[in-house]
Write a protein that holds these residues in place. Structure first.
Motif, PDB file in Angstrom:
ATOM      1  N   ILE A 151       3.011  -2.563   8.798  1.00  0.00           N
ATOM      2  CA  ILE A 151       1.971  -3.373   9.450  1.00  0.00           C
ATOM      3  C   ILE A 151       1.291  -4.230   8.372  1.00  0.00           C
ATOM      4  O   ILE A 151       1.394  -3.936   7.171  1.00  0.00           O
ATOM      5  CB  ILE A 151       0.931  -2.435  10.141  1.00  0.00           C
ATOM      6  CG1 ILE A 151      -0.023  -3.201  11.041  1.00  0.00           C
ATOM      7  CG2 ILE A 151       0.177  -1.604   9.143  1.00  0.00           C
ATOM      8  CD1 ILE A 151      -0.981  -2.313  11.837  1.00  0.00           C
ATOM      9  N   ASP A 152       0.583  -5.246   8.802  1.00  0.00           N
ATOM     10  CA  ASP A 152      -0.208  -6.060   7.873  1.00  0.00           C
ATOM     11  C   ASP A 152      -1.376  -5.224   7.303  1.00  0.00           C
ATOM     12  O   ASP A 152      -2.024  -4.468   8.040  1.00  0.00           O
ATOM     13  CB  ASP A 152      -0.764  -7.266   8.658  1.00  0.00           C
ATOM     14  CG  ASP A 152      -1.662  -8.113   7.805  1.00  0.00           C
ATOM     15  OD1 ASP A 152      -1.145  -8.981   7.109  1.00  0.00           O
ATOM     16  OD2 ASP A 152      -2.887  -7.888   7.823  1.00  0.00           O
ATOM     17  N   GLY A 181       1.577  -3.039   0.023  1.00  0.00           N
ATOM     18  CA  GLY A 181       2.749  -3.855  -0.332  1.00  0.00           C
ATOM     19  C   GLY A 181       3.696  -3.096  -1.240  1.00  0.00           C
ATOM     20  O   GLY A 181       4.003  -3.548  -2.340  1.00  0.00           O
ATOM     21  N   LEU A 217       0.637  -3.325  -6.559  1.00  0.00           N
ATOM     22  CA  LEU A 217       1.393  -3.840  -7.704  1.00  0.00           C
ATOM     23  C   LEU A 217       2.054  -5.153  -7.326  1.00  0.00           C
ATOM     24  O   LEU A 217       2.788  -5.222  -6.342  1.00  0.00           O
ATOM     25  CB  LEU A 217       2.470  -2.831  -8.120  1.00  0.00           C
ATOM     26  CG  LEU A 217       1.948  -1.419  -8.417  1.00  0.00           C
ATOM     27  CD1 LEU A 217       3.096  -0.484  -8.769  1.00  0.00           C
ATOM     28  CD2 LEU A 217       0.915  -1.441  -9.544  1.00  0.00           C
ATOM     29  N   GLY A 221       6.812  -2.676  -1.202  1.00  0.00           N
ATOM     30  CA  GLY A 221       8.148  -3.235  -1.449  1.00  0.00           C
ATOM     31  C   GLY A 221       9.222  -2.229  -1.084  1.00  0.00           C
ATOM     32  O   GLY A 221       9.253  -1.730   0.046  1.00  0.00           O
TER      33      GLY A 221
HETATM   34  C1  LIG Z   1       5.727  -9.380  -4.690  1.00  0.00           C
HETATM   35  S1  LIG Z   1       6.078  -8.045  -3.652  1.00  0.00           S
HETATM   36  C2  LIG Z   1       5.787  -6.608  -4.657  1.00  0.00           C
HETATM   37  C3  LIG Z   1       6.457  -5.379  -4.112  1.00  0.00           C
HETATM   38  C4  LIG Z   1       6.331  -4.117  -4.977  1.00  0.00           C
HETATM   39  N1  LIG Z   1       4.959  -3.709  -5.102  1.00  0.00           N
HETATM   40  C5  LIG Z   1       6.968  -4.319  -6.315  1.00  0.00           C
HETATM   41  O1  LIG Z   1       6.230  -4.305  -7.316  1.00  0.00           O
HETATM   42  O2  LIG Z   1       8.192  -4.479  -6.352  1.00  0.00           O
HETATM   43  C6  LIG Z   1       4.660  -8.003  -2.582  1.00  0.00           C
HETATM   44  C7  LIG Z   1       4.855  -7.104  -1.377  1.00  0.00           C
HETATM   45  O3  LIG Z   1       3.653  -7.066  -0.619  1.00  0.00           O
HETATM   46  C8  LIG Z   1       3.969  -7.167   0.752  1.00  0.00           C
HETATM   47  N2  LIG Z   1       2.814  -7.765   1.425  1.00  0.00           N
HETATM   48  C9  LIG Z   1       2.292  -8.990   1.203  1.00  0.00           C
HETATM   49  N3  LIG Z   1       1.252  -9.219   2.007  1.00  0.00           N
HETATM   50  C10 LIG Z   1       1.114  -8.100   2.757  1.00  0.00           C
HETATM   51  C11 LIG Z   1       0.224  -7.728   3.793  1.00  0.00           C
HETATM   52  N4  LIG Z   1      -0.727  -8.570   4.220  1.00  0.00           N
HETATM   53  N5  LIG Z   1       0.365  -6.517   4.360  1.00  0.00           N
HETATM   54  C12 LIG Z   1       1.346  -5.663   3.963  1.00  0.00           C
HETATM   55  N6  LIG Z   1       2.225  -5.963   2.980  1.00  0.00           N
HETATM   56  C13 LIG Z   1       2.106  -7.161   2.385  1.00  0.00           C
HETATM   57  C14 LIG Z   1       5.194  -8.050   0.797  1.00  0.00           C
HETATM   58  O4  LIG Z   1       5.929  -7.878   1.993  1.00  0.00           O
HETATM   59  C15 LIG Z   1       5.946  -7.604  -0.434  1.00  0.00           C
HETATM   60  O5  LIG Z   1       6.857  -6.570  -0.171  1.00  0.00           O
END
Ligand SMILES: C[S@@+](CC[C@H](N)C(=O)[O-])C[C@H]1O[C@@H](n2cnc3c(N)ncnc32)[C@H](O)[C@@H]1O
Length: 310
Positions: free
Chosen positions: A89-90, A39, A110, A41
């Motif tokens: 991807i997830d 994730g 994070l 971001g």
């Molecule tokens: C709250 S944001 C934090 C983003 C970054 N780490 C930051 O601190 O700015 C959480 C991120 O995790 C990603 N995310 C959530 N579930 C996920 C998953 N199952 N697989 C991949 N990414 C995921 C979301 O798309 C989002 O961009």
């Protein structure tokens, strides 16, 4: 696509024409420690981490394309940019299918989505099963650093972490990652965040999900006018969306949605006349993971086609 755009997309791993689980040493063309960020971001930590540790490889996983694209733009001019690979991807699917056992050194996450509502807890990452999956992909002694702004999520993860093969240390930390979401929480007045540090002490065996060999079926008759597909809803769900039939080519294309665990795929099955019979198989030219659900979808089309002609 311009040369510039091609360069921009270079770190993006093409999920479907790579052998799985991925041999990351081969992808990076060097054998050094492997880190993963879940994730990422818009990629701020990913960019900083590779700049600070160019002697390590890092793979970032993000499921939202707009953020992935911003991260790609951020990393394109970094000198160690060839040591970053991006998976759009997830995270569940990535760890289940794209990473082999005992191959990762460190995992970072994070500010994962906290899903505060009770009914949404099932969407949270870092459940007991997810932690076992991460454990299995980490090398012995491997580490996870997880930081959250949301205390109930922190408590929930601690509870989920029991018997997942990790020792766990926690601490309250001040802001230090300067990511978009960290700045957002600081803007809202938060001054303290919660860190969980996991160290792998006992291996959990969660095998990679392997690709299925997809069968090709043969039937005597097929009639597009009488063909009926009943949606299948068990642990796997296969839902009929649409069927196109080309009279001239004597070919049907059946559009299905296949849903299984953490993966939902649009999938097309082809039913094509050949001499005195019809062939039922995956349609060519589409990107998908050949899963148990996809194999089931082809089988269901075969059974439906048979029943429709009885
Ligand atoms: C709250 S944001 C934090 C983003 C970054 N780490 C930051 O601190 O700015 C959480 C991120 O995790 C990603 N995310 C959530 N579930 C996920 C998953 N199952 N697989 C991949 N990414 C995921 C979301 O798309 C989002 O961009």
């Amino acid at each position: 696509m311009s040369v510039e755009e091609k360069h921009l997309l270079d770190p993006l791993v093409s999920l479907f024409d790579i052998s799985r689980p991925v041999d990351w040493k081969e992808v990076f063309n060097r054998d050094v420690p492997l880190d993963v960020e879940i994730g990422f971001g818009i990629g701020e930590f990913l960019a900083r981490r590779t700049t600070d540790f160019p002697e390590r490889n890092i793979v970032g996983i993000e499921q939202i394309w707009e953020r992935t694209y911003k991260a790609l733009k951020k990393i394109k001019d970094l000198s160690p940019y060839r040591f970053i690979k991006i998976l759009h991807i997830d995270a569940w699917v990535a760890f289940e299918r794209l990473f082999d056992l005992k191959t990762i050194d460190k995992i970072f996450c994070l500010y994962p989505c906290p899903w505060p509502k009770k009914g949404h807890i099932k969407h949270r990452l870092f459940s007991h099963d997810f932690l076992k999956l991460l454990n299995s992909r980490l090398k012995n002694g491997g580490e996870i650093t997880l930081v959250t702004d949301f205390y109930p999520f922190f408590e929930w993860v601690l509870n989920e972490s029991l018997e997942t093969g990790f020792t766990v240390k926690t601490k309250k930390i001040s802001p230090q990652y300067d990511t978009k979401f960290e700045r957002k929480w600081i803007g809202g007045g938060q001054e303290q965040f919660f860190e969980i540090y996991f160290k792998k002490v006992e291996h959990q065996n969660v095998n990679s999900k392997r690709d299925e060999d997809l069968r090709v079926y043969k039937i005597k008759n097929f009639d597009s006018k009488t063909f009926q597909f009943s949606d299948y809803k068990e642990d796997i769900a296969v839902i009929f969306k649409d069927m196109l039939f080309d009279d001239e080519q004597e070919r049907a294309m059946i559009h299905l949605i296949v849903s299984e665990e953490h993966l939902v795929q649009h999938f097309w099955v082809s039913v094509k006349k050949e001499k005195d019979h019809w062939i039922i198989a995956k349609a060519e030219g589409q990107n998908f993971f050949p899963t148990t659900g996809v194999a089931k979808a082809i089988e269901l089309v075969f059974e439906s086609a048979q029943h429709s002609c009885e």
